[in-house]
Design a protein around this motif. Structure first.
Motif, mmCIF file in Angstrom:
data_model
loop_
_atom_site.group_PDB
_atom_site.id
_atom_site.type_symbol
_atom_site.label_atom_id
_atom_site.label_comp_id
_atom_site.label_asym_id
_atom_site.label_seq_id
_atom_site.Cartn_x
_atom_site.Cartn_y
_atom_site.Cartn_z
ATOM 1 N N ASN A 78 0.858 -1.182 0.000
ATOM 2 C CA ASN A 78 0.000 0.000 0.000
ATOM 3 C C ASN A 78 0.891 1.228 0.000
ATOM 4 O O ASN A 78 1.801 1.343 0.825
ATOM 5 N N LEU B 67 -1.183 7.315 -0.913
ATOM 6 C CA LEU B 67 -1.501 8.129 -2.084
ATOM 7 C C LEU B 67 -1.941 9.526 -1.669
ATOM 8 O O LEU B 67 -2.632 9.694 -0.664
ATOM 9 N N SER C 58 -9.675 6.875 -8.539
ATOM 10 C CA SER C 58 -9.823 6.979 -7.091
ATOM 11 C C SER C 58 -11.077 6.255 -6.617
ATOM 12 O O SER C 58 -11.054 5.524 -5.620
ATOM 13 N N LEU D 105 -10.573 2.480 -6.830
ATOM 14 C CA LEU D 105 -9.726 1.973 -5.755
ATOM 15 C C LEU D 105 -10.505 1.857 -4.451
ATOM 16 O O LEU D 105 -10.380 0.863 -3.722
ATOM 17 N N GLN E 63 -11.121 -1.634 -2.513
ATOM 18 C CA GLN E 63 -10.658 -1.821 -1.137
ATOM 19 C C GLN E 63 -11.752 -2.443 -0.281
ATOM 20 O O GLN E 63 -11.491 -3.336 0.536
ATOM 21 N N ARG F 287 -7.225 -4.629 -6.939
ATOM 22 C CA ARG F 287 -6.938 -3.496 -6.058
ATOM 23 C C ARG F 287 -5.527 -2.964 -6.288
ATOM 24 O O ARG F 287 -5.299 -1.749 -6.348
ATOM 25 N N GLN G 237 -4.529 0.672 -7.738
ATOM 26 C CA GLN G 237 -3.599 1.545 -7.016
ATOM 27 C C GLN G 237 -2.501 2.049 -7.947
ATOM 28 O O GLN G 237 -2.164 3.241 -7.952
#
Length: 467
Positions: free
Chosen positions: A271, A274, A386, A389, A393, A448, A452
């Motif tokens: 991860n 961001l 965005s 994502l 998630q 995912r 990202q």
């Protein structure tokens, strides 16, 4: 010697300016204006995305592949070549005005014809002439034409630099995307191989039950169909793995064997923190900055085209020694001096100046439209990435919960099978459901990670000159 009064000099200058004014402009101004990025988004403080973001991924193989791609990809070589060309053009424009000095030396030997229209003592003889000198030229940039051309050329060179940065970021993202696809396909292939073994066991059990008269033929047909489906899924996964492997070999300019020899590894779980979505952040994207540079360069080209409507002033001078004898070449009397100031007035160009200005104005409008389109597309793309994502998630959490539930159910059924409280076929069926849940979790995890990486691409890297 005749002297000129200051009044006559001023009158001549005024006449020159009046004549120059005859070449008037008949071209409309720009039709579009660049959008204001700050006015299109929120006031969230932007955070920079490092151009080496992949260094934060805990996977040395991925880092090495991206480094190899950046070192040897032909697409980057093309971008670098365009950059060198743009910089050379800028240097060429910078040298067009100002002082130019050239040295020269020549020797001429000729025979005068007997029938030349010259005195008899000068005909029918050989003559020599040696000349050594220096010529100078200077072009005055009174109207800022060269300054505008130089600013435009430097802007194009800076845009090429930014586009090269964007090409590197795109390549890093593409390699990471294909790498994630490759590792995911490898894990998926292993899960599908296990599922295929279970499907074969189910078919064998069904065959035994049919032979014992404990089941019908249609049940056996169902298990055969399930086995065929499992084999098809495995073949598709193998093809997916091969395609991703081929893409990595091409992107990194390596033989296929180099990719095939990489050690096996699980899909990385990483991860990256961001930055928040804002147009301020998007304003740091290299492609948007490059588009903005081209707008400003086009504006300078418009200024240069307008300067064509004004007089061009330059001066040429030559200082030399010239003699027919080498012994007297550098004597004081052998000196030769030539001075030639000149002014060019664009009185009538038959529409050529207007056409040039109109073309430069159209180029400016095109650059503005390209910038606006790039900015709006970036805003939409980043918002879409965005949102995707965020959804993935949540989906990954749901898939993990489902996998946990399936694991608990599989353990419970296996316990009942061992205790003789459930048929072995139920245990095989539950194990296949568990493998399917693992495959679904793997797919969601891969999606995912891909989302990202795509958001990192959409946000853009920070150009090298701003890090």
């Amino acid at each position: 010697m005749r002297k000129h009064s200051p009044q006559r000099t001023l009158l001549a200058l005024a006449a020159s300016l009046l004549l120059a004014a005859c070449a008037t402009q008949h071209v409309a101004g720009p039709a579009t204006q660049p959008l204001d990025a700050a006015a299109l988004g929120s006031s969230i403080q932007p955070q920079a995305v490092s151009s080496n973001w992949w260094r934060k991924v805990p996977d040395t193989t991925l880092q090495q592949l991206i480094d190899k791609a950046l070192a040897g990809n032909p697409g980057l070589a093309q971008a670098d070549a365009r950059l060198r060309s743009a910089r050379a053009s800028s240097e060429q424009v910078a040298s067009s005005d100002g002082l130019h000095i050239n040295g020269s030396a020549d020797f001429t030997r000729e025979r005068i014809s007997n029938y030349a229209n010259l005195p008899s003592f000068m005909t029918g003889v050989w003559t020599n002439l040696t000349t050594v000198g220096v010529d100078l030229s200077y072009r005055f940039d009174f109207w800022g034409k060269t300054r505008a051309q130089l600013a435009a050329s430097r802007g194009q060179a800076h845009a090429a630099t930014l586009e090269a940065d964007d090409a590197r970021h795109w390549l890093a993202w593409t390699v990471s995307s294909q790498y994630l696809e490759w590792r995911s396909a490898q894990e998926s292939r292993q899960l599908l191989q296990d599922d295929l073994q279970l499907a074969r066991q189910q078919l064998a059990q069904a065959q035994q039950k049919l032979n014992s008269g404990l089941s019908a033929a249609d049940e056996l047909a169902q298990y055969r169909a399930q086995l065929a489906e499992a084999e098809e899924r495995l073949q598709r996964s193998s093809m997916r793995e091969a395609q991703a492997s081929h893409a990595l070999a091409a992107l990194t300019a390596q033989p296929q064997s180099a990719i095939d020899q990489l050690p096996p590894a699980r899909l990385p779980d990483w991860n990256i923190d961001l930055p928040q979505l804002s147009t301020g952040q998007l304003g740091l994207r290299a492609d948007i900055l490059a588009a903005r540079e081209r707008v400003e360069a086009s504006a300078e080209n418009v200024k240069a085209a307008k300067a064509d409507f004004y007089p061009d002033v330059h001066i040429d001078a030559l200082g030399a020694f010239s003699s027919n004898e080498l012994s007297t070449l550098f004597n004081y009397g052998a000196r030769y001096i030539h001075l030639a100031p000149a002014i060019t007035l664009p009185i009538f160009s038959n529409g050529a100046l207007d056409a040039r200005l109109d073309a430069r104005t159209a180029e400016y409008d095109y650059a503005v439209a390209s910038y606006n389109q790039t900015l709006l597309a970036a805003i939409r793309d980043t918002a879409d990435r965005s949102s995707s994502l965020q959804v993935l998630q949540q989906a990954e959490k749901a898939a993990a919960a489902n996998l946990q539930a399936r694991s608990d159910a599989a353990r419970s059924v296996q316990g009942r099978v061992k205790a003789g409280l459930a048929a072995p076929s139920l245990g095989l069926a539950e194990q296949r459901r568990l493998l399917q849940a693992r495959s679904a979790t793997l797919d969601t995890h891969t999606q995912r990670l891909q989302a990202q990486a795509a958001l990192l691409r959409a946000l853009g890297s920070l150009p090298a000159d701003k890090e």
